[in-house]
Design a protein around this motif. Structure first.
Motif, short mmCIF file in Angstrom:
data_model
loop_
_atom_site.label_atom_id
_atom_site.label_comp_id
_atom_site.label_asym_id
_atom_site.label_seq_id
_atom_site.Cartn_x
_atom_site.Cartn_y
_atom_site.Cartn_z
N THR A 159 0.82 -1.21 0.00
CA THR A 159 0.00 0.00 0.00
C THR A 159 0.85 1.26 0.00
OG1 THR A 159 -1.59 -1.21 1.29
CG2 THR A 159 -1.90 1.14 1.18
N MET A 165 -0.12 1.76 -8.61
CA MET A 165 -1.46 1.95 -9.16
C MET A 165 -2.31 0.69 -9.03
SD MET A 165 -1.21 5.07 -10.08
CE MET A 165 -2.92 5.12 -10.48
N LEU A 166 -2.46 0.23 -7.82
CA LEU A 166 -3.25 -0.98 -7.62
C LEU A 166 -4.62 -0.64 -7.04
CD1 LEU A 166 -0.51 -3.17 -5.95
CD2 LEU A 166 -1.22 -3.21 -8.32
N THR A 167 -5.61 -1.37 -7.48
CA THR A 167 -6.91 -1.24 -6.83
C THR A 167 -6.88 -2.12 -5.59
OG1 THR A 167 -7.90 -3.12 -7.91
CG2 THR A 167 -8.00 -1.03 -9.08
N ARG A 168 -7.91 -2.02 -4.77
CA ARG A 168 -7.88 -2.78 -3.53
C ARG A 168 -7.85 -4.28 -3.81
NH1 ARG A 168 -12.27 -2.59 1.13
NH2 ARG A 168 -13.56 -2.74 -0.72
N GLU A 169 -8.63 -4.68 -4.80
CA GLU A 169 -8.68 -6.09 -5.15
C GLU A 169 -7.30 -6.58 -5.58
OE1 GLU A 169 -11.33 -8.79 -8.25
OE2 GLU A 169 -11.24 -6.62 -8.43
N GLU A 170 -6.66 -5.77 -6.42
CA GLU A 170 -5.34 -6.15 -6.93
C GLU A 170 -4.32 -6.18 -5.80
OE1 GLU A 170 -5.77 -4.22 -11.40
OE2 GLU A 170 -4.93 -3.04 -9.77
N ARG A 171 -4.46 -5.21 -4.89
CA ARG A 171 -3.52 -5.13 -3.78
C ARG A 171 -3.64 -6.39 -2.92
NH1 ARG A 171 -5.05 -1.64 0.72
NH2 ARG A 171 -6.36 -0.70 -0.89
#
Lengths: 533, 713
Positions: A159, A165-171
């Protein structure tokens, strides 16, 4: 004709820290670092100014290694930070900012360097002993039987890199993958010493992040046509492997200096090729199934091997050599003269694999601690930013909580720590601390002075406490009454909150030490002697 | 070494401004009607004609940091999907303006980042409702309809936006346009009924080609390429009245109506319909793609016999051969490998014709000095000559003789080489009746290796009996009349063998400058179909998806945050920050800015396709639709309804006959969504950047006016 020139005298500057230029550059450096700190840190575009790649980053490792600083004092600072980062891969910005702050604040106090260094040393030992003590309120023990805490740690690290540039799902997906990759590197049968394997990062740029995955074993990238040539792979119990680190390309690049004279009609190339082919014959008679070469294999040798149903793979690169040798149990062969049978190894299975638009040969070992992390991202910039792997032992919860807590130690030293905590805020908000636990809270800058704080604040920085408990807040950087932070019961607390922000304990502790010691060193400098020749 | 550091967003965000100005250059490439651009190099007075984003960026000076990031993003999209770059470029522009507007309104950067990514993700979830599944399109391939038999309407370029609301005058205007005879007058009259067979012999193809040479076609194409915006664009070139209506009335049409209560479900089980939908107005290119797919399918079914492996469209086995200077109507698709060789080979080809020849495949160059990759030549070796007598032949001559010996020994008459070939060798081979072709594409080599049993080798010394392939036929390729081909001074030959999995698409263009564009457009169509078949689903196109995003975002912005509080705060990286609590305040603003990006996209699309005379007109038109969608309660069913009306023609029986023929427009899913994500990622990346660090730049290298704003370390 030789010409002698008188040597230039060395240049000696006293009290380097008092120079205006040093102060200004230190200030610029600090500005760069503080603005990059934390999950909402601002990014920097690093490039050469002559075209070429542009690196967008907020990571300490990328920033520090790309800053070609000129002044010796700054060099000391960046090198020692880089050393810390290369050891722990974490908390680099924390360390660097703290160090800059210390230097700046001490200069303002006007104390003599010796007094300051002694004082800093003392305060550091107070901090470390507090952090190491059982009563420390910001330590969480990691329970290796459940992945939750580890996952929180990995997630916190991922994080804190906004350029990914990650979305929460990707993170979450990526955090889970990194953790799985880490767990795969722990050997099943541990003896006295735990030797961790390593995970190889296989780049798959341009693909979706969610397509990333972890596989045990090694992936060797090759073109589709190359792969077609070695297919179908005959099935067998085990594949005998020979691993070459010497070039099998058939050239003779080591002819040394001077000229070599060869009689007309003698072909050196053919002689070397003949040698290669006899090597091939030996490999075939030794029943080797797979030949892997770091460098190039001569096409004729390849042809010879494939005629005898031996799979030949070349140009795997130096990075894969160590893992390959570990996985297969081979000794890399460095000469084309003769091969001792003991240098052969084996793998359990081979299969072709395709991810995205890339083709791979997947080597599946019997038992090994090597895994391949296929890392996908949409663009190069974000991909380059995705490089994090950690070895957590004990974890420190973070996001300012620690810093705010530590600062209760003593005054001179604390405003430096305070500023680090404060630099997590990039959007002009206000930072508060509570008077019970000493944690970090954030609020809107234009909040009215008399306000119902529990309504305005929701959770503290690390996510452990919420505002509904009866707490009192004060602004960071305002005068405050000393208090002793309260300890808590780790298990109840960690159990209730599942989204904590955590930091690696060892990294943070070392960061603290490195920062203080580097600052001491720099403060202690009285002369800079430059050789101008 | 001196490092310079520049703060790039003190008052205005320079990065975002640069992005939007770069992106502005590609505005006219959005949508099916692309206006070409001339790019002129002022120094050497060279110019290129371009009509795609990727070629535009190739020609632009993108050395600034932001420009390079933009180029990187577009290249990544192109390398992965070969499509979607114009969308990407446009959205980068639209959203960087949107982000900048948010900054002006005082929204904190972290909030912009989290709300924009939340908004886009929400859109991506929402548009799933507009997916159309593709079922077994290859089951119906034997049917009589082929792509070229379709009558097409230009209106289909943007059908959703074309059909206005139920009330209002505009509807009538548009519908009248649809029904007006002017749209159909460009049909070619007197064309004989096309043979229903998919694979006709060459003579028949030629006959068709000849009849297609019609001045009207040329006129239409001229209209298409000019800035013709006043009225609806009419540029379909493959009208063929005789074949109409056959396919629409098929009992298993894709459109199903499940009574009044349930929404209409779409599905697509017809290849031609899918291709029409994906052609986005470029029927010429898609027709070639269609023929290529059919050839591949036919080849696959012959090879497999009764084995029922599902057919996969293998785009890597399609090869393009460009013939500039030949009229456009000669573009066609043939099995095997078609290539251009020099006139000097004419007699040789005549002798090789009508008999199977043996082939070898050489991976590298076929020259004396070529060594494989990774071979380092030692420079310090001298050869000692003992006597003068062996100097008669140069080593080149010796090598050439050796190559010829090998060719003679293995009775090889055809050599395909991936790299360059020694000119001397080519000449010698012509004399000994052997054809050597250089610079052959690697997939072509692979196809020949598979079909003929040849094994690719690097050196001629490696050749043995196992490496030689059999049963290759070399012939003149005479689909283009000899007088035409003679004019461009080359001969075209076809090399093929039984069951070779290789299709050559011959692309022709009378204007050499347009050749590149033609090839690009063909590949765009081919990749669109490829991705659609791979994903087994498509989006309803023509702006429907973007429209849904727009209306969805506006609805989201209007909703109060309270009920979705926890969902949204998850988008902020640290939930504890004060930003989380002030999210509600800024959220509608940011979502509206993001929605404005879609709005600009749609209005530019309409303007480019000449649906509207100005972007303003397009904008009001979209507004009206948005209002209707909002009033209907569910934007997605509103869109589906409008679409089905369009396709069934139920609302005006008198024109139903015409409307039925307006096929659906489809878009590919993953490349489109990835382009959106890439665009937003780039914008947010630049938005979050606050300074530019330039390494390795001395004070002296910065001009005095540039030094302003730089800090030195």
């Amino acid at each position: 004709m030789s010409r002698l020139e008188a040597k230039k005298p060395s240049l000696c500057k006293s009290e380097p820290l008092t120079s205006e230029r040093v102060r200004a550059t230190l200030c610029v450096l600090k500005g760069i670092l503080t603005s990059s700190y934390g999950p909402s840190g601002r990014l920097k575009q690093v490039h050469s100014g002559f075209g070429g790649c542009v690196c967008t980053t907020s990571q300490s490792s990328a920033l520090l290694s790309n800053l070609p600083v000129t002044h010796p004092i700054l060099k000391i600072l960046t090198t020692s930070m880089q050393n810390h980062v290369s050891c722990f891969r974490d908390c680099g910005l924390f360390t660097a900012i703290l160090c800059c702050n210390l230097i700046e604040n001490v200069q303002r106090t006007g104390l003599t360097p010796t007094t300051v260094t002694k004082l800093n040393q003392h305060l550091l030992s107070l901090c470390t002993s507090y952090l190491k003590s059982e009563s420390c309120g910001c330590r969480i023990l990691v329970d290796f039987s459940s992945p939750q805490t580890l996952l929180c740690l990995v997630r916190s690290i991922v994080t804190s890199k906004p350029a990914c540039m990650l979305t929460r799902e990707e993170r979450d997906h990526l955090s889970a993958l990194i953790l799985r990759a880490f767990l795969l590197t722990i050997p099943e049968n541990t003896k006295d010493r735990l030797i961790l394997g390593n995970s190889i990062i296989v780049p798959l740029k341009g693909q979706r992040v969610l397509d990333s995955s972890v596989l045990p074993g090694i992936l060797i990238e090759m073109s589709e046509i190359q792969l077609m040539k070695i297919l179908p792979i005959k099935k067998s119990e085990a594949f005998k492997v020979a691993l070459f680190c010497a070039s099998l390309s058939g050239d003779f690049s080591d002819t040394g200096e001077g000229t070599m004279v060869v009689t007309y009609g003698v072909s050196l190339e053919n002689a070397v090729l003949e040698q290669l082919l006899s090597l091939g014959r030996q490999l075939v008679s030794d029943h080797v199934d797979l030949v892997v070469c770091q460098k190039v294999i001569h096409p004729s040798l390849k042809q010879f091997l494939s005629m005898h149903r031996v799979i030949a793979i070349d140009r795997v690169g130096v990075a894969l050599m160590e893992p390959l040798s570990k996985v297969t149990g081979t000794q890399p062969i460095g000469s084309i003269g003769s091969i001792s049978p003991s240098s052969y190894g084996s793998v359990k299975d081979l299969c072709p694999a395709k991810f995205g638009f890339k083709h791979f040969l997947h080597l599946i070992p019997y038992e090994a601690t090597i895994c391949s992390l296929l890392l996908c991202n949409r663009n190069d910039t974000a991909w380059d930013e995705l490089k994090t792997c950690n070895e957590p032992e004990s974890i420190l919860k973070d996001d300012g909580c620690t810093q705010t807590e530590l600062q209760l130690s003593t005054e001179a030293f604390c405003s430096a720590l305070e500023s680090v905590a404060g630099s997590l805020e990039h959007d002009g908000g206000e930072v508060l601390t509570d008077m019970k636990y000493g944690h970090f809270w954030s609020a809107h800058a234009e909040a009215p002075s008399i306000v119902n704080w529990p309504d305005l604040l929701s959770r503290c920085g690390c996510g452990l406490y919420n505002s509904q408990e009866e707490l009192h807040w004060s602004f960071l950087k305002s005068t405050r009454h000393p208090f002793v932070p309260q300890t808590y019961l780790p298990h109840e607390a960690t159990g209730s909150a599942d989204n904590l922000t955590l930091d690696c304990f060892t990294a943070k502790l070392s960061g603290l030490q490195v920062a203080v010691e580097t600052a001491n060193l720099i403060l202690d400098l009285s002369y800079v002697i430059e050789d101008k020749n | 070494m001196v490092m310079a550091c520049r703060v790039i967003n003190k008052r205005r965000h320079m990065g975002l401004q640069q992005l939007s100005s770069f992106a502005g250059t590609g505005r006219t490439f959005l949508g099916p009607v692309k206006s070409s651009k001339f790019i002129i190099d002022e120094e050497c007075h060279e110019s290129v004609l371009i009509s795609s984003t990727i070629r535009l960026l190739e020609s632009l000076d993108l050395t600034s940091a932001v420009g390079q990031l933009l180029n990187e993003a577009v290249q990544a999209q192109n390398n992965t999907y070969k499509t979607g770059t114009s969308t990407l470029l446009f959205l980068v522009g639209a959203w960087s303006s949107a982000a900048e507007e948010c900054l002006h309104l005082g929204v904190p950067i972290s909030v912009i980042v989290s709300v924009m990514s939340e908004g886009l993700n929400s859109c991506i979830k929402e548009v799933v409702s507009l997916q159309v599944p593709i079922y077994n399109v290859f089951d119906h391939l034997d049917s009589t309809k082929t792509f070229s038999g379709l009558e097409t309407f230009n209106i289909s370029l943007c059908p959703f936006l074309q059909i206005p609301s139920d009330t209002g005058l505009q509807k009538e205007r548009d519908l009248n346009d649809v029904a007006s005879p002017s749209l159909t007058t460009y049909s070619l009259s007197g064309i004989p009924v096309k043979s229903p067979k998919l694979f006709r012999r060459q003579t028949e193809v030629e006959a068709d080609k000849n009849t297609l040479q019609n001045p009207q076609t040329l006129k239409n194409s001229l209209l298409a390429s000019s800035h013709y915006r006043k009225s609806i664009l009419i540029h379909s070139r493959h009208f063929n009245r005789t074949a109409n209506n056959q396919w629409i009335n098929k009992p298993d049409g894709f459109l199903e109506q499940h009574g009044a209560a349930t929404p209409n479900t779409y599905r697509c089980n017809d290849l031609v319909e899918l291709e029409m939908g994906l052609s986005h107005g470029d029927h010429n290119s898609m027709k070639l793609v269609d023929e290529a797919v059919r050839l591949q399918y036919q080849n696959a079914s012959i090879q497999q016999g009764n084995c029922t492996m599902p057919f996969r469209f293998d785009i890597s086995r399609i090869f393009t051969c460009c013939l500039p200077g030949v009229p456009e109507t000669f573009s066609c698709v043939c099995p095997g490998f078609i290539t251009v060789v020099s006139i000097s080979n004419t007699t040789l080809i005549k002798e090789l014709e009508n008999q199977p020849v043996r082939v070898i495949l050489i991976e590298g160059d076929l020259t004396e000095n070529y060594r494989h990759l990774g071979f380092n030549k030692a420079t310090n070796i001298n050869t000692l000559l003992e006597s003068m007598k062996i100097q008669q032949n140069s080593s080149e001559e010796v090598w050439t003789n050796y190559v010829l010996q090998v060719l003679i020994k293995f009775n090889v008459n055809l050599v395909l080489v991936q790299g360059n070939v020694s000119e001397h060798l080519i000449e010698r081979c012509i004399h000994s009746k052997r054809l050597v072709i250089g610079s052959v594409n690697s997939t072509v080599m692979q196809a020949f290796a598979e079909a003929s049993g040849a094994v690719q080798v690097t050196y001629i010394t490696q050749v043995n009996e196992n490496c030689v392939g059999n049963g290759i036929y070399v012939a003149f390729w005479r689909s283009i009349p000899s007088d035409v081909i003679d004019r461009i001074n080359v001969i075209t030959i076809v090399i093929k063998t039984e069951g070779i999995n290789l299709v050559t698409v011959v692309l022709t263009s009378p204007v050499t400058a347009q050749m590149q564009t033609k090839e690009d457009r063909f590949w765009t169509c081919a990749y669109r179909l490829y991705h659609a078949l791979r994903e087994q689903k498509v989006f309803l196109g023509g702006g429907a998806v973007e429209f849904l995003c727009l209306s969805h975002l506006q609805i989201l912005a209007g909703q109060s945050l309270s009920k979705r509080n926890h969902v949204c705060s998850g988008w902020l990286h640290n939930t504890s920050s004060w930003l989380a609590s002030s999210l509600a305040l800024y959220r509608p603003t940011v979502l509206n800015c993001l929605a404005n990006g879609w709005h600009r996209y749609l209005s530019t699309l309409m303007y480019n396709t000449a649906c509207c005379s100005s972007e303003f007109e397009a904008s009001t038109f979209i507004q009206q639709h948005l209002q209707n969608a909002r009033d209907s309660g569910s934007p997605s069913s509103y869109i589906l309804n409008e679409y089905s009306k369009l396709n069934s023609g139920i609302f005006n029986p008198s024109i139903s006959n015409k409307l039925e023929q307006i096929p659906s427009i489809y878009d590919i899913i993953i490349p489109k969504i990835e382009a959106w994500r890439r665009a937003l990622d780039l914008v947010l990346l630049v938005l979050q950047t606050d300074s530019e660090i330039i390494t390795g730049l001395g004070h002296t290298q910065l001009n005095s006016h540039e030094t302003e704003g730089f800090l030195f370390l």
